[in-house]
Motif scaffolding. Structure first.
Motif, PDB file in Angstrom:
ATOM      1  N   LYS A   1       5.736   3.581 -11.136  1.00 43.35           N
ATOM      2  CA  LYS A   1       6.516   4.280 -11.826  1.00 43.35           C
ATOM      3  C   LYS A   1       6.183   4.125 -13.239  1.00 43.35           C
ATOM      4  O   LYS A   1       6.446   4.920 -14.083  1.00 43.35           O
ATOM      5  CB  LYS A   1       7.934   3.797 -11.506  1.00 43.35           C
ATOM      6  CG  LYS A   1       8.653   3.780 -10.158  1.00 43.35           C
ATOM      7  CD  LYS A   1       8.750   5.342  -9.922  1.00 43.35           C
ATOM      8  CE  LYS A   1       9.228   5.671  -8.512  1.00 43.35           C
ATOM      9  NZ  LYS A   1       9.324   6.974  -8.207  1.00 43.35           N
ATOM     10  N   ILE A   2       5.853   2.826 -13.601  1.00 44.34           N
ATOM     11  CA  ILE A   2       5.403   2.570 -14.971  1.00 44.34           C
ATOM     12  C   ILE A   2       4.051   3.419 -15.568  1.00 44.34           C
ATOM     13  O   ILE A   2       4.016   4.372 -16.550  1.00 44.34           O
ATOM     14  CB  ILE A   2       5.203   1.223 -15.167  1.00 44.34           C
ATOM     15  CG1 ILE A   2       6.317   0.327 -15.081  1.00 44.34           C
ATOM     16  CG2 ILE A   2       4.338   0.762 -16.775  1.00 44.34           C
ATOM     17  CD1 ILE A   2       6.267  -1.094 -15.250  1.00 44.34           C
ATOM     18  N   THR A   3       3.288   3.612 -14.734  1.00 46.07           N
ATOM     19  CA  THR A   3       1.826   4.278 -14.642  1.00 46.07           C
ATOM     20  C   THR A   3       2.322   5.614 -15.149  1.00 46.07           C
ATOM     21  O   THR A   3       1.484   6.360 -15.752  1.00 46.07           O
ATOM     22  CB  THR A   3       0.928   3.944 -13.596  1.00 46.07           C
ATOM     23  OG1 THR A   3       0.386   2.673 -13.397  1.00 46.07           O
ATOM     24  CG2 THR A   3      -0.441   4.793 -13.954  1.00 46.07           C
TER      25      THR A   3
ATOM     26  N   ILE B   1       0.687  -1.096  -0.020  1.00 52.52           N
ATOM     27  CA  ILE B   1       0.121   0.299  -0.040  1.00 52.52           C
ATOM     28  C   ILE B   1       1.041   1.303   0.202  1.00 52.52           C
ATOM     29  O   ILE B   1       0.809   2.320  -0.723  1.00 52.52           O
ATOM     30  CB  ILE B   1      -0.971   0.040   1.201  1.00 52.52           C
ATOM     31  CG1 ILE B   1      -1.866  -1.067   1.041  1.00 52.52           C
ATOM     32  CG2 ILE B   1      -1.515   1.208   1.368  1.00 52.52           C
ATOM     33  CD1 ILE B   1      -2.734  -1.401   2.401  1.00 52.52           C
ATOM     34  N   GLY B   2       1.938   1.347   1.040  1.00 55.87           N
ATOM     35  CA  GLY B   2       2.685   2.426   0.924  1.00 55.87           C
ATOM     36  C   GLY B   2       3.599   2.578  -0.120  1.00 55.87           C
ATOM     37  O   GLY B   2       3.664   3.680  -0.597  1.00 55.87           O
ATOM     38  N   SER B   3       3.988   1.533  -0.938  1.00 54.24           N
ATOM     39  CA  SER B   3       4.814   1.776  -2.220  1.00 54.24           C
ATOM     40  C   SER B   3       4.087   2.469  -3.127  1.00 54.24           C
ATOM     41  O   SER B   3       4.653   3.150  -4.302  1.00 54.24           O
ATOM     42  CB  SER B   3       5.565   0.464  -2.368  1.00 54.24           C
ATOM     43  OG  SER B   3       4.757  -0.355  -2.796  1.00 54.24           O
ATOM     44  N   MET B   4       2.839   2.004  -3.292  1.00 51.89           N
ATOM     45  CA  MET B   4       2.082   2.367  -4.505  1.00 51.89           C
ATOM     46  C   MET B   4       1.898   4.055  -4.073  1.00 51.89           C
ATOM     47  O   MET B   4       1.770   4.775  -5.316  1.00 51.89           O
ATOM     48  CB  MET B   4       0.637   1.382  -4.601  1.00 51.89           C
ATOM     49  CG  MET B   4       1.028   0.208  -5.006  1.00 51.89           C
ATOM     50  SD  MET B   4      -0.711  -0.612  -5.377  1.00 51.89           S
ATOM     51  CE  MET B   4      -1.014   0.003  -6.952  1.00 51.89           C
ATOM     52  N   LEU B   5       1.348   4.496  -3.177  1.00 50.83           N
ATOM     53  CA  LEU B   5       1.294   5.733  -2.896  1.00 50.83           C
ATOM     54  C   LEU B   5       2.165   6.433  -3.113  1.00 50.83           C
ATOM     55  O   LEU B   5       2.224   7.592  -3.538  1.00 50.83           O
ATOM     56  CB  LEU B   5       0.562   5.752  -1.388  1.00 50.83           C
ATOM     57  CG  LEU B   5      -0.750   5.076  -1.104  1.00 50.83           C
ATOM     58  CD1 LEU B   5      -0.900   5.390   0.528  1.00 50.83           C
ATOM     59  CD2 LEU B   5      -1.841   5.994  -1.645  1.00 50.83           C
ATOM     60  N   GLY B   6       3.544   6.126  -2.533  1.00 51.58           N
ATOM     61  CA  GLY B   6       4.785   6.798  -2.780  1.00 51.58           C
ATOM     62  C   GLY B   6       5.154   6.866  -4.321  1.00 51.58           C
ATOM     63  O   GLY B   6       5.470   8.168  -4.686  1.00 51.58           O
ATOM     64  N   SER B   7       5.167   5.801  -4.987  1.00 55.62           N
ATOM     65  CA  SER B   7       5.515   6.002  -6.323  1.00 55.62           C
ATOM     66  C   SER B   7       4.581   6.828  -7.253  1.00 55.62           C
ATOM     67  O   SER B   7       5.398   7.603  -8.125  1.00 55.62           O
ATOM     68  CB  SER B   7       5.502   4.548  -6.930  1.00 55.62           C
ATOM     69  OG  SER B   7       4.331   3.864  -7.067  1.00 55.62           O
TER      70      SER B   7
ATOM     71  N   VAL C   1      11.403   6.598  -4.024  1.00 59.26           N
ATOM     72  CA  VAL C   1      12.686   6.550  -4.770  1.00 59.26           C
ATOM     73  C   VAL C   1      13.008   5.076  -5.560  1.00 59.26           C
ATOM     74  O   VAL C   1      14.057   4.910  -5.995  1.00 59.26           O
ATOM     75  CB  VAL C   1      13.952   6.356  -3.435  1.00 59.26           C
ATOM     76  CG1 VAL C   1      13.736   7.798  -2.894  1.00 59.26           C
ATOM     77  CG2 VAL C   1      13.848   5.111  -2.591  1.00 59.26           C
ATOM     78  N   GLY C   2      11.815   4.483  -5.615  1.00 55.66           N
ATOM     79  CA  GLY C   2      11.878   3.312  -6.543  1.00 55.66           C
ATOM     80  C   GLY C   2      12.540   2.358  -5.917  1.00 55.66           C
ATOM     81  O   GLY C   2      12.963   1.209  -6.587  1.00 55.66           O
ATOM     82  N   ALA C   3      12.725   2.044  -4.622  1.00 50.70           N
ATOM     83  CA  ALA C   3      13.177   0.896  -3.936  1.00 50.70           C
ATOM     84  C   ALA C   3      12.193   0.005  -3.394  1.00 50.70           C
ATOM     85  O   ALA C   3      10.900   0.507  -3.387  1.00 50.70           O
ATOM     86  CB  ALA C   3      13.746   1.398  -2.749  1.00 50.70           C
ATOM     87  N   GLY C   4      12.527  -1.047  -3.118  1.00 43.01           N
ATOM     88  CA  GLY C   4      11.613  -2.166  -2.597  1.00 43.01           C
ATOM     89  C   GLY C   4      11.726  -1.941  -0.862  1.00 43.01           C
ATOM     90  O   GLY C   4      10.859  -2.311  -0.270  1.00 43.01           O
TER      91      GLY C   4
ATOM     92  N   GLY D   1       7.345   1.739   2.714  1.00 42.68           N
ATOM     93  CA  GLY D   1       6.623   1.478   1.706  1.00 42.68           C
ATOM     94  C   GLY D   1       6.467   2.939   0.996  1.00 42.68           C
ATOM     95  O   GLY D   1       6.679   3.065  -0.105  1.00 42.68           O
ATOM     96  N   LEU D   2       6.121   3.956   1.726  1.00 42.05           N
ATOM     97  CA  LEU D   2       5.908   5.337   1.153  1.00 42.05           C
ATOM     98  C   LEU D   2       7.131   5.953   0.723  1.00 42.05           C
ATOM     99  O   LEU D   2       7.279   6.227  -0.387  1.00 42.05           O
ATOM    100  CB  LEU D   2       5.376   6.213   2.348  1.00 42.05           C
ATOM    101  CG  LEU D   2       4.023   6.078   2.983  1.00 42.05           C
ATOM    102  CD1 LEU D   2       3.386   6.983   3.883  1.00 42.05           C
ATOM    103  CD2 LEU D   2       3.202   6.520   1.391  1.00 42.05           C
TER     104      LEU D   2
END
Length: 259
Positions: free
Chosen positions: A201-203, A91-97, A159-162, A153-154
């Motif tokens: 990032k792709i989107t 959830i956090g990584s999607m919001l951050g990206s 920064v595009g990291a896991g 995740g945010l």
């Protein structure tokens, strides 16, 4: 793309992915500064911070797949840990990206510098000896794990990291998870996080696909090799390597921000 460009990007991806598999991180902690600073040294065009985050996201995704595959039968993967931290970090990584598209390059570098500095500090905090605890005896605060994974995740999504470079010290220091369980489980959590970061990032059009494909090829080769080496290394050696690696990257990033 000439041969110098291809070899440079491949080598960057190979180094980051090898360390990723060995230490249970996604590789962005290494590839982010390398992609920013190394190409211009060889007379190649410099990537923007947004380009680097997109390439790193794709690299982390495939490096994590290779690492998880190598650890799948190790007996050290904790499914409960992966469930609680994986959902939150996704959830956090999607919001951050998605949000990173609106940030300046200096803003992205600043977030990366903060994350690396926090991770470096945490790795040098003394911890009680937990490596004698078996996988079956592992216990942790599930909601604390979920909240911390969301925050990681945010930042990682930006920064595009896991987020493995932060998840590992959190699991070791805060949640007190044994080192080998941490390394094996963090790869799976990082994989989940990188799915969200890569999708975002792709989107938002932040992925340069040609260098990303070169790094993916390097990841598929290097990550499993690193994982095999990591399983045979001394636990204390792994911890020291990770701590020094994160500290060096934090210093380099902040020097770049301040100059």
């Amino acid at each position: 793309m000439d041969i110098t460009f291809i070899m440079t990007i491949f080598l960057i991806g190979f180094i980051g992915s090898y360390i990723s598999g060995m230490l249970g991180i996604g590789g962005a902690i290494i590839n982010y500064p390398l992609l920013l600073f190394v190409p211009p040294i060889f007379g190649l065009a410099a990537f923007s911070a947004h380009d680097v985050t997109g390439i790193s996201a794709v690299q982390v995704l495939f490096a994590s797949i290779g690492g998880v595959w190598s650890y799948r039968k190790s007996g050290h993967v904790n499914k409960t840990l992966i469930l609680y931290m994986g959902i939150s970090v996704l959830i956090g990584s999607m919001l951050g990206s998605f949000g990173s598209r609106e940030m300046s390059e200096n803003g992205v570098n600043f977030v990366y510098g903060v994350l690396a500095l926090i991770a470096a500090f945490m790795m040098f905090i003394p911890r009680k000896r937990m490596d004698q605890v078996t996988k079956e005896q592992v216990s942790f605060n599930k909601w604390l794990a979920a909240i911390l994974a969301l925050l990681v995740g945010l930042g990682a999504g930006i920064v595009g990291a896991g987020g493995g470079f932060l998840l590992v010290p959190i699991m070791l220091i805060v949640l007190r998870i044994p080192t080998r369980v941490t390394i094996a489980s963090s790869l799976a959590i990082t994989l989940i996080s990188s799915i969200g970061a890569t999708a975002g990032k792709i989107t938002t059009g932040q992925v340069d696909f040609y260098p990303a494909l070169i790094i993916v090829a390097a990841s598929l080769i290097a990550a499993p090799i690193g994982a095999m080496v990591g399983k045979k290394m001394n636990v204390k050696v792994l911890q020291v390597l990770l701590a020094l690696l994160i500290l060096a990257t934090a210093v380099k990033t902040w020097l770049g921000i301040m100059t």
